[in-house]
Design an enzyme around this catalytic site. Structure first.
Site, mmCIF file in Angstrom:
data_model
loop_
_atom_site.group_PDB
_atom_site.id
_atom_site.type_symbol
_atom_site.label_atom_id
_atom_site.label_comp_id
_atom_site.label_asym_id
_atom_site.label_seq_id
_atom_site.Cartn_x
_atom_site.Cartn_y
_atom_site.Cartn_z
ATOM 1 C CE1 TYR A 102 -3.990 1.512 -0.633
ATOM 2 C CE2 TYR A 102 -3.427 2.899 1.236
ATOM 3 C CZ TYR A 102 -4.213 2.637 0.121
ATOM 4 O OH TYR A 102 -5.210 3.501 -0.235
ATOM 5 N NE ARG A 155 -8.431 12.031 -3.350
ATOM 6 C CZ ARG A 155 -8.370 11.853 -2.042
ATOM 7 N NH1 ARG A 155 -8.644 12.827 -1.222
ATOM 8 N NH2 ARG A 155 -8.063 10.663 -1.525
ATOM 9 C CE LYS A 173 -7.489 2.768 1.129
ATOM 10 N NZ LYS A 173 -7.340 3.452 2.430
ATOM 11 C CD GLU A 244 -10.056 4.286 -0.255
ATOM 12 O OE1 GLU A 244 -9.248 5.148 0.139
ATOM 13 O OE2 GLU A 244 -10.818 3.658 0.504
ATOM 14 C CG ASP A 245 -8.130 7.167 -3.517
ATOM 15 O OD1 ASP A 245 -8.320 7.639 -2.381
ATOM 16 O OD2 ASP A 245 -7.074 6.601 -3.836
ATOM 17 C CG ASP A 267 -10.748 4.569 3.957
ATOM 18 O OD1 ASP A 267 -10.885 4.486 5.185
ATOM 19 O OD2 ASP A 267 -9.641 4.515 3.396
ATOM 20 C CG ASP A 268 -10.628 8.761 0.223
ATOM 21 O OD1 ASP A 268 -9.466 8.422 0.459
ATOM 22 O OD2 ASP A 268 -11.286 8.313 -0.730
ATOM 23 C CG ASN A 407 -0.705 8.732 2.318
ATOM 24 O OD1 ASN A 407 0.380 8.715 2.878
ATOM 25 N ND2 ASN A 407 -1.827 8.348 2.909
#
Length: 550
Positions: A102, A155, A173, A244-245, A267-268, A407
């Site tokens: 990850y 993203r 993930k 996610e993202d 999650d973000d 990150n």
């Protein structure tokens, strides 16, 4: 029974099929008796190796690779050959291998995904699949899917629009779901929604794996997402969906649209908020202060920042602070400066934090004017916590908390060494990607990593085991409190506000138990409440052990 040519051919293929099924393959660990009975004789080297010896070989080859990306490719190939061995090695060496499977390495893997692609490890749902998405989902070979991580690649970490190359994120993930919390890998499904990309470099790349078109938007985009969520409910009715993202423009909207209609979370927004609040709780054990005594300044007002702010406000509410007063303790700086009420054209998600204050253009001005005690970076902009910023922060705060959460490592707002040096060794520091220990002023600090992997696998496991119909914010609040409780006094004395990664499976079990308790308390669970929730959770955790072919 008469052996037909078809049955004879199938029997002859049995051994080879086993060796090509990562769920079932044991490689050189197949016993002598199994090799005879399963028609593996001659398909493997003669010597039988133990799992420990196999692990030794994996580690030797892993360490021989000259770059993190080569190690990522090596581990991905191992996972596709022998899933059990992959997870055994990963769990036993999580500290060394999490940065590879990850963040930060997964960021580079996504950037180069089309060039290192070997085999699809998840499902790609494209805009061309509209009208038949349920059919596409049914192509997945596993029927009992319980966790889906889905991205549209717009993203990816702090790297921007990587389109279909973003598949590395859901794959990574879900690897952590198994390694960190023990969710059975056969119950995990990575999904990438290929809705196009606006990254012109990718569209010109002859090895880009996605559709060569610009992104869907508006009604077409919404219809695709809606069909996907409807199809998930039909094909995998017991699955929790983790967004996610997604870009800010879609992330808040999709969470609002589906959170009360489906078992899902972002999650973000929610996972990042939980792990950050946990770090703040741990930091308060060092400063011996209350949450209500803090003033929070965020660099970045997107999904991560607003998510953290909202969870802090909720936590302050539990301490008796009303919502309006709690929000006034949270301030945001975005690309246009301090978010204030007098600014026009503010996005909806920022309005609750647009306070009355003269406009300020820079982060340094905001630090000097507001005198925050906690500085949180979720901007994706590297080196923005400059020396003047951190010196100004430390000028008015004895033990400032500094969270450089962007990150991968290349996007971090500052390094660990910068944070300690520029605050005279007084910072309580955490980052999104790992940093090595830092020696300053005769003391060695161990930076904490505010990695969402401390949160989402345990929350997801608790939701799966309890059969929760919905994911609610209280689950992330209790996860934050539970994580902070797992930080020892010895951890805090080293300056580390998160527990070591080596304990993450135990931490995740406690978070899963706490999450399940929320589901039981709120009537969201669909299974009977156990007498000992933690013991029940631990009994449901996947362990990577070889199947016995009796």
């Amino acid at each position: 029974m008469v052996k037909t040519p078809q049955l004879t051919a199938l029997a002859r293929r049995l051994g080879a099929d086993l060796l090509h099924d990562p769920h079932l393959n044991k490689g050189t660990a197949f016993t002598e008796e199994e090799r005879d009975r399963l028609r593996l004789r001659g398909l493997l080297p003669p010597r039988v190796f133990s799992e420990t010896e196999q692990e030794m070989r994996v580690l030797e080859n892993f360490r021989r690779k000259s770059s993190p990306l080569e190690r990522y490719i090596f581990l991905s190939a191992l996972k596709e050959r022998n899933e059990t061995l992959f997870y055994r090695v990963l769990i036993d060496h999580i500290g060394d291998m999490m940065p590879v499977v990850y963040t930060p390495t997964v960021g580079q893997a996504c950037q180069e995904f089309g060039h290192i692609f070997q085999r699809a490890q998840g499902l790609f749902v494209s805009a061309g699949d509209r009208g038949r998405i349920a059919e596409v989902l049914r192509n997945w070979p596993e029927r009992d899917v319980r966790v889906i991580v889905v991205t549209d690649g717009e993203r990816i970490l702090g790297l921007g629009d990587l389109g279909a190359n973003g598949m590395g994120i859901p794959v990574g993930k879900l690897t952590l779901y198994t390694a960190c919390a023990g969710v059975d890998p056969r119950q995990c499904l990575p999904v990438t929604l290929d809705v196009g990309t606006n990254n012109e470099e990718l569209l010109k790349d002859p090895l880009y794996i996605g559709t060569l078109r610009h992104r869907l938007f508006g009604a077409e985009y919404d219809e695709l997402i809606d069909e996907f969520m409807t199809a998930v409910d039909k094909v995998f009715p017991h699955a929790v969906v983790q967004f996610e993202d997604f870009a800010n423009s879609n992330a808040f909207r999709l969470l609002t649209r589906y959170r009360d209609a489906a078992c899902c979370f972002n999650d973000d927004i929610q996972g990042t908020a939980s792990v950050t609040l946990a770090g703040i709780y741990s930091g308060l054990r060092i400063t011996e202060q209350r949450l209500a005594d803090q003033r929070f300044l965020f660099l970045g007002a997107g999904e991560a920042g607003i998510g953290i702010g909202d969870l802090i406000v909720a936590a302050l509410g539990r301490e008796g602070v009303d919502a309006a007063a709690a929000r006034k303790l949270c301030w945001f700086v975005d690309s246009r400066g301090l978010v204030v009420g007098s600014r026009g054209n503010l996005e909806a998600h920022k309005l609750g934090y647009a306070h009355d204050h003269p406009p300020l253009r820079t982060l340094l001005e905001a630090v000097q004017a507001l005198r925050p005690t906690v500085l949180i970076g979720v901007s994706g902009q590297p080196q923005t916590f400059t020396r003047p910023v951190l010196e100004a922060l430390a000028e008015h705060v004895q033990r400032p908390m500094v969270f450089a959460l962007s990150n991968p490592t290349s996007k971090a707002e500052c390094t660990a060494s910068d944070a300690y040096e520029w605050t005279g060794g007084r910072a309580i520091f955490a980052s999104g990607s790992p940093f090595d220990p830092v020696t300053f002023g005769g003391r060695t600090f161990v930076p904490g990593q505010g990695n969402n992997a401390y949160i989402f696998p345990g929350v997801g496991l608790g939701v799966v085991l309890s059969g929760a119909r919905r994911v609610v914010d209280e689950m992330f609040a209790v996860a934050a409190r539970t994580l902070a409780q797992r930080v020892t006094r010895a951890d805090l004395e080293r300056g580390c506000i998160y527990p070591p990664l080596s304990s993450i499976r135990e931490v995740s079990a406690h978070i899963a138990a706490a999450t399940a308790e929320v589901a039981f308390e709120l009537g969201l669970a669909t299974v009977a409440r156990p007498s000992d929730t933690l013991k029940w959770v631990k009994a449901g955790i996947y362990e990577p052990n070889y199947m016995r072919y009796a």
